[in-house]
Design an enzyme around this catalytic site. Structure first.
Site, PDB file in Angstrom:
ATOM      1  NE  ARG A 231     -39.460 -10.824 -32.880  1.00 38.01           N
ATOM      2  CZ  ARG A 231     -39.315 -10.360 -34.126  1.00 38.01           C
ATOM      3  NH1 ARG A 231     -40.266  -9.642 -34.688  1.00 38.01           N
ATOM      4  NH2 ARG A 231     -38.221 -10.626 -34.822  1.00 38.01           N
ATOM      5  CD  GLU A 260     -45.656 -13.908 -34.823  1.00 39.09           C
ATOM      6  OE1 GLU A 260     -44.800 -14.262 -35.650  1.00 39.09           O
ATOM      7  OE2 GLU A 260     -45.847 -12.741 -34.493  1.00 39.09           O
ATOM      8  CG  HIS A 278     -44.461 -11.515 -38.073  1.00 37.36           C
ATOM      9  ND1 HIS A 278     -43.875 -12.075 -36.951  1.00 37.36           N
ATOM     10  CD2 HIS A 278     -43.585 -10.578 -38.512  1.00 37.36           C
ATOM     11  CE1 HIS A 278     -42.705 -11.503 -36.735  1.00 37.36           C
ATOM     12  NE2 HIS A 278     -42.507 -10.586 -37.675  1.00 37.36           N
TER      13      HIS A 278
HETATM   14  P1  NAP Z   1     -33.626  -0.938 -32.561  1.00 39.15           P
HETATM   15  O1  NAP Z   1     -33.117   0.076 -33.518  1.00 39.15           O
HETATM   16  O2  NAP Z   1     -32.665  -1.729 -31.757  1.00 39.15           O
HETATM   17  O3  NAP Z   1     -34.653  -0.181 -31.574  1.00 39.15           O
HETATM   18  C1  NAP Z   1     -35.163  -0.777 -30.435  1.00 39.15           C
HETATM   19  C2  NAP Z   1     -35.816   0.301 -29.593  1.00 39.15           C
HETATM   20  O4  NAP Z   1     -36.411  -0.321 -28.448  1.00 39.15           O
HETATM   21  C3  NAP Z   1     -34.821   1.341 -29.054  1.00 39.15           C
HETATM   22  O5  NAP Z   1     -35.416   2.607 -29.088  1.00 39.15           O
HETATM   23  C4  NAP Z   1     -34.592   0.884 -27.625  1.00 39.15           C
HETATM   24  O6  NAP Z   1     -34.228   2.007 -26.841  1.00 39.15           O
HETATM   25  C5  NAP Z   1     -35.972   0.355 -27.268  1.00 39.15           C
HETATM   26  N1  NAP Z   1     -35.927  -0.612 -26.179  1.00 39.15           N
HETATM   27  C6  NAP Z   1     -35.242  -1.776 -26.113  1.00 39.15           C
HETATM   28  N2  NAP Z   1     -35.433  -2.370 -24.925  1.00 39.15           N
HETATM   29  C7  NAP Z   1     -36.266  -1.570 -24.237  1.00 39.15           C
HETATM   30  C8  NAP Z   1     -36.837  -1.640 -22.932  1.00 39.15           C
HETATM   31  N3  NAP Z   1     -36.575  -2.662 -22.101  1.00 39.15           N
HETATM   32  N4  NAP Z   1     -37.650  -0.643 -22.528  1.00 39.15           N
HETATM   33  C9  NAP Z   1     -37.908   0.410 -23.357  1.00 39.15           C
HETATM   34  N5  NAP Z   1     -37.408   0.530 -24.596  1.00 39.15           N
HETATM   35  C10 NAP Z   1     -36.591  -0.457 -25.027  1.00 39.15           C
HETATM   36  O7  NAP Z   1     -34.540  -2.007 -33.300  1.00 39.15           O
HETATM   37  P2  NAP Z   1     -35.434  -1.813 -34.603  1.00 39.15           P
HETATM   38  O8  NAP Z   1     -34.617  -2.085 -35.808  1.00 39.15           O
HETATM   39  O9  NAP Z   1     -36.170  -0.526 -34.504  1.00 39.15           O
HETATM   40  O10 NAP Z   1     -36.443  -3.054 -34.420  1.00 39.15           O
HETATM   41  C11 NAP Z   1     -37.206  -3.178 -33.244  1.00 39.15           C
HETATM   42  C12 NAP Z   1     -37.870  -4.531 -33.170  1.00 39.15           C
HETATM   43  O11 NAP Z   1     -38.991  -4.573 -34.042  1.00 39.15           O
HETATM   44  C13 NAP Z   1     -37.026  -5.726 -33.618  1.00 39.15           C
HETATM   45  O12 NAP Z   1     -36.169  -6.177 -32.592  1.00 39.15           O
HETATM   46  C14 NAP Z   1     -38.068  -6.758 -33.962  1.00 39.15           C
HETATM   47  O13 NAP Z   1     -38.367  -7.553 -32.836  1.00 39.15           O
HETATM   48  C15 NAP Z   1     -39.284  -5.937 -34.345  1.00 39.15           C
HETATM   49  N6  NAP Z   1     -39.596  -6.024 -35.790  1.00 39.15           N
HETATM   50  C16 NAP Z   1     -40.784  -6.539 -36.181  1.00 39.15           C
HETATM   51  C17 NAP Z   1     -41.076  -6.621 -37.531  1.00 39.15           C
HETATM   52  C18 NAP Z   1     -42.357  -7.187 -38.019  1.00 39.15           C
HETATM   53  O14 NAP Z   1     -42.371  -7.802 -39.087  1.00 39.15           O
HETATM   54  N7  NAP Z   1     -43.466  -6.993 -37.315  1.00 39.15           N
HETATM   55  C19 NAP Z   1     -40.148  -6.205 -38.480  1.00 39.15           C
HETATM   56  C20 NAP Z   1     -38.960  -5.664 -38.036  1.00 39.15           C
HETATM   57  C21 NAP Z   1     -38.687  -5.572 -36.687  1.00 39.15           C
HETATM   58  P3  NAP Z   1     -33.317   1.866 -25.511  1.00 39.15           P
HETATM   59  O15 NAP Z   1     -32.227   0.896 -25.839  1.00 39.15           O
HETATM   60  O16 NAP Z   1     -32.858   3.258 -25.219  1.00 39.15           O
HETATM   61  O17 NAP Z   1     -34.236   1.347 -24.452  1.00 39.15           O
HETATM   62  C1  8YV Z   2     -39.624 -10.851 -40.465  1.00 39.58           C
HETATM   63  C2  8YV Z   2     -39.116  -9.432 -38.386  1.00 39.58           C
HETATM   64  O1  8YV Z   2     -40.978 -11.172 -40.554  1.00 39.58           O
HETATM   65  O2  8YV Z   2     -37.035  -8.534 -39.012  1.00 39.58           O
HETATM   66  C3  8YV Z   2     -37.758  -8.927 -38.095  1.00 39.58           C
HETATM   67  O3  8YV Z   2     -37.403  -8.869 -36.913  1.00 39.58           O
HETATM   68  O4  8YV Z   2     -39.866  -9.735 -37.519  1.00 39.58           O
HETATM   69  C4  8YV Z   2     -39.599  -9.533 -39.774  1.00 39.58           C
HETATM   70  O5  8YV Z   2     -38.987  -8.648 -40.633  1.00 39.58           O
HETATM   71  C5  8YV Z   2     -38.928 -12.024 -39.933  1.00 39.58           C
HETATM   72  O6  8YV Z   2     -37.669 -11.780 -39.478  1.00 39.58           O
HETATM   73  C6  8YV Z   2     -38.850 -13.071 -41.009  1.00 39.58           C
HETATM   74  O7  8YV Z   2     -38.659 -14.295 -40.469  1.00 39.58           O
END
Ligand code: NAP
Ligand code: 8YV
Length: 318
Positions: A231, A260, A278
C-alpha cells in the site's frame, strides 16, 4: 419468497453481479458521501459486496446487515472495528491473487533494476539506429540482497520466486517465521541496514504508516532499490521523491500510491522510478477468481451459515 437483498455501493467487478443476480436481490447505488437509500430498502439489506471503502457510518444505515464481502485481500477501506462491534462479518479475497501479485512484484523489480520500461520507450521513440545502443543499466539484480518487508501469503510467494535469482533474502515482520531459512530482522531499520533492495508487501494499518521514511531510504543508500506492491500508505512519498531526485536512493518501482489515483508530480519527475497504476492483481483470470470469492463468501454465508474467508477482526457467527 422474497430474495435476500445485497447492497452494492459503486462499481464492482461485473462477475460479482453475474454470480449473485439469480440468487439475491441486488441493490446497486452510487458511491457517495452517504448511502442514498430510503429506510425501507436499507432495512431489507442483509449483505454487502464492495470494492473500495465501506465506512462505519454506512453500516449504521443498515440495521440488518450481517456480512460485508470486500473485493481485495487488503480490507483497509472497511471499518472492521465498527463491523465487529455491530456483529457484522467482513470477508476478503486472500490467496487467489498471491501468484499474480508475486509475479508482478518480480516483474516490477526487474523493470526497475534493469530499466526495461525506459529501454522500450527509447526504442519506440525511434532511437535505435545503426551505431546506437540503449545505455547500460546502472544496476543488476545479480548479487543483490533483497529484504522483504512482509512475509505473509504474498511475501512468501515473492521470496520463493526470488530464490532462483540467487539473491540473498532477508525479511522483517513482527513475528519470526520458524519455517523459513531467510535472515530475520526484528526491526525495519535493521532490515534496511542489511539489504540493498527492499520489497514492501505489508497491509495498511496504523503501525505501517509512512514507515518507509527518509531514514529507511538513506539506509538502502545510493545503490538501493525500493519496490512497493503493498500500500502507498507505507511510504513517505515526499521523502522518496527527494531521495530519488538527489540520488540518495538508486531507484524505485511502485504499484501503489498514498492517495490513488493521484501520483505526485515529484514522483513522476525522476527517471529512476518505474510507476504502475495498481495493477499487481489486475489480470482477467485473477480478478475473476477474486470476484468468485466475493460471491462465494456471500452465498456460503446465506446458504451454509458460515463465510469462507472472514477477516480475523470480525467474528464468524455460529
Ligand atoms: P498477509 O498474509 O496478512 O501478510 C501480511 C504480512 O505483513 C505478514 O507477514 C505480517 O507479519 C506483515 N506485517 C503486518 N503488519 C506489520 C507490521 N506492523 N510490521 C511488520 N510486518 C507487518 O497479507 P497478504 O495477503 O500477503 O497481503 C499483504 C498486503 O498486500 C495486503 O494487505 C494489501 O494491502 C497488499 N496487496 C496489494 C496488491 C496490489 O494490487 N498491489 C494486491 C494484493 C495485496 P506479522 O503479522 O508477523 O507482522
Ligand atoms: C486490488 C489489492 O487492486 O487485493 C488487494 O488488496 O490491492 C488489489 O488486488 C484491489 O483490491 C481492487 O480494488
Amino acid at each position: 419468497m422474497s430474495r435476500i437483498a445485497i447492497l452494492v455501493p459503486g462499481k464492482i467487478h461485473e462477475r460479482v453481479l453475474d454470480r449473485l443476480k439469480d440468487r439475491f436481490e441486488i441493490i446497486a447505488v452510487p458511491r457517495e458521501g452517504t448511502l442514498a437509500l430510503d429506510g425501507e430498502i436499507a432495512g431489507r439489506i442483509r449483505g454487502v459486496a464492495v470494492s473500495g471503502s465501506f465506512p462505519g457510518a454506512w453500516m449504521d444505515q443498515l440495521p440488518h446487515a450481517e456480512v460485508i464481502a470486500n473485493f481485495g485481500v487488503g480490507y483497509d477501506g472497511v471499518d472492521v472495528k465498527h463491523a465487529a462491534e455491530k456483529g457484522i462479518v467482513v470477508t476478503n479475497t486472500p490467496d487467489v491473487l498471491n501468484d499474480e501479485v508475486a509475479d508482478t512484484a518480480i516483474g516490477l523489480l526487474l523493470s526497475t533494476v534493469r530499466e526495461l520500461p525506459r529501454a522500450e520507450a527509447w526504442l519506440r521513440a525511434g532511437n535505435w539506429k545503426p551505431g546506437t545502443a540503449y545505455p547500460l543499466s546502472r544496476f543488476s539484480l545479480k548479487g543483490r540482497h533483497v529484504g522483504l518487508y512482509g512475509l505473509g501469503r504474498i511475501g512468501l510467494e515473492i521470496a520463493k520466486r526470488l530464490e532462483p535469482f540467487k539473491v540473498k533474502i532477508s525479511y522483517h515482520t513482527r513475528s519470526r517465521h520458524a519455517d523459513v531459512s531467510y535472515d530475520y530482522h526484528p526491526t525495519l531499520r535493521g532490515l534496511a541496514d542489511a539489504v540493498d533492495t527492499l520489497i514492501a508487501i505489508v497491509p495498511k494499518t496504523p503501525q505501517t504508516h509512512k514507515t518507509i521514511d527518509a531514514d529507511i531510504l538513506a539506509a538502502l543508500g545510493p545503490d538501493g532499490i525500493l519496490v512497493n506492491v503493498g500500500r502507498g500508505w507505507t511510504v513517505d512519498e515526499e521523502a522518496l521523491s527527494a531521495a530519488l531526485a538527489s540520488g540518495a536512493l538508486g531507484a524505485a518501482g511502485l504499484d501503489v500510491f498514498y492517495e490513488e489515483p493521484t501520483v505526485p508530480a515529484d514522483l513522476l519527475e525522476p527517471t529512476n522510478a518505474v510507476l504502475l497504476p495498481h495493477v499487481a492483481s489486475a489480470s482477467v483470470p485473477t480478478r475473476n477468481a477474486m470476484a468468485d470469492l466475493v460471491a462465494d463468501n456471500l452465498i456460503a454465508w446465506f446458504e451454509k451459515g458460515a463465510a469462507l474467508t472472514p477477516v480475523p477482526e470480525t467474528p464468524q457467527k455460529a
